[in-house]
Design a protein around this motif. Structure first.
Motif, mmCIF file in Angstrom:
data_model
loop_
_atom_site.group_PDB
_atom_site.id
_atom_site.type_symbol
_atom_site.label_atom_id
_atom_site.label_comp_id
_atom_site.label_asym_id
_atom_site.label_seq_id
_atom_site.Cartn_x
_atom_site.Cartn_y
_atom_site.Cartn_z
ATOM 1 N N ALA A 29 -75.007 -10.352 -43.307
ATOM 2 C CA ALA A 29 -76.240 -10.144 -42.890
ATOM 3 C C ALA A 29 -76.987 -9.254 -43.981
ATOM 4 C CB ALA A 29 -75.417 -9.893 -41.552
ATOM 5 N N GLU A 30 -76.077 -8.260 -44.283
ATOM 6 C CA GLU A 30 -76.435 -6.846 -45.213
ATOM 7 C C GLU A 30 -76.763 -8.150 -46.189
ATOM 8 O OE1 GLU A 30 -78.468 -4.264 -46.820
ATOM 9 O OE2 GLU A 30 -78.504 -4.460 -44.267
ATOM 10 N N LYS A 35 -80.867 -9.753 -50.606
ATOM 11 C CA LYS A 35 -81.003 -10.751 -50.953
ATOM 12 C C LYS A 35 -82.309 -11.186 -50.997
ATOM 13 C CE LYS A 35 -77.777 -9.802 -53.750
ATOM 14 N NZ LYS A 35 -77.646 -9.534 -55.832
ATOM 15 N N ASN A 36 -82.976 -11.086 -49.283
ATOM 16 C CA ASN A 36 -84.828 -11.379 -49.136
ATOM 17 C C ASN A 36 -84.366 -12.875 -48.735
ATOM 18 O OD1 ASN A 36 -87.006 -10.156 -48.666
ATOM 19 N ND2 ASN A 36 -88.004 -11.170 -50.734
ATOM 20 N N CYS A 37 -83.097 -13.355 -48.137
ATOM 21 C CA CYS A 37 -83.542 -15.159 -47.446
ATOM 22 C C CYS A 37 -84.434 -14.933 -46.039
ATOM 23 C CB CYS A 37 -82.000 -15.364 -47.320
ATOM 24 S SG CYS A 37 -80.888 -15.366 -48.704
ATOM 25 N N VAL A 38 -83.861 -13.609 -45.464
ATOM 26 C CA VAL A 38 -85.296 -13.561 -44.369
ATOM 27 C C VAL A 38 -86.598 -13.460 -44.470
ATOM 28 C CG1 VAL A 38 -82.826 -12.002 -42.947
ATOM 29 C CG2 VAL A 38 -85.259 -10.913 -44.642
ATOM 30 N N ALA A 39 -87.087 -13.490 -45.721
ATOM 31 C CA ALA A 39 -88.614 -13.922 -46.203
ATOM 32 C C ALA A 39 -88.754 -15.313 -45.334
ATOM 33 C CB ALA A 39 -88.949 -13.561 -47.509
ATOM 34 N N TRP A 103 -71.367 -17.649 -43.618
ATOM 35 C CA TRP A 103 -72.158 -16.956 -42.770
ATOM 36 C C TRP A 103 -72.802 -17.594 -42.275
ATOM 37 C CZ3 TRP A 103 -76.637 -14.904 -42.654
ATOM 38 C CH2 TRP A 103 -77.220 -13.718 -41.613
ATOM 39 N N ILE A 104 -74.196 -18.589 -42.440
ATOM 40 C CA ILE A 104 -74.726 -19.239 -41.738
ATOM 41 C C ILE A 104 -74.430 -20.210 -41.372
ATOM 42 C CG2 ILE A 104 -77.162 -21.221 -42.162
ATOM 43 C CD1 ILE A 104 -77.024 -19.372 -45.138
ATOM 44 N N LEU A 105 -72.901 -21.077 -41.336
ATOM 45 C CA LEU A 105 -72.172 -22.087 -40.357
ATOM 46 C C LEU A 105 -72.350 -20.846 -39.616
ATOM 47 C CD1 LEU A 105 -70.609 -24.305 -43.529
ATOM 48 C CD2 LEU A 105 -72.466 -24.621 -42.769
#
Length: 108
Positions: A29-30, A35-39, A103-105
């Protein structure tokens, strides 16, 4: 010898799982934040890209998902979730991309 109360055993089991499993979950999650995936992505709602839950559902039974999705993250892709392209993520290593995919899976 006095028996160990069952609720204590359950609590100990939960704590053990938390200690064993959560470092990777928190680290990933961190990593996603750093890595700015949450953008472009969130856990449950569509933003620019699909939510993690939708990705996890689509690839739940795909044994090649970690390899395929980590390559897509690193190389970029278009057309898998609509017309919005996902640009290559050159700021990630192969290991980081695979950790993110695992993590996504886990969002099933």
């Amino acid at each position: 010898m006095k028996a160990f109360p069952m609720h204590h055993l359950r609590l100990a089991t939960v704590l053990l799982y938390a200690l064993v499993l959560s470092p990777d979950a928190f680290a990933s999650a961190e990593l996603a934040r750093s890595k700015n995936c949450v953008a472009c992505h969130s856990a449950e709602r569509r933003m620019i890209g699909p939510p993690y839950t939708a990705i996890a559902a689509r690839y739940a039974d795909d044994s090649a998902a970690v390899r395929v999705l980590s390559e897509r993250i690193l190389q970029g892709t278009t057309g898998n979730w609509g017309q919005m392209p996902m640009p290559p993520q050159a700021n990630l290593s192969q290991e980081e991309a695979e950790a993110l995919v695992r993590w996504i899976l886990s969002h099933r």
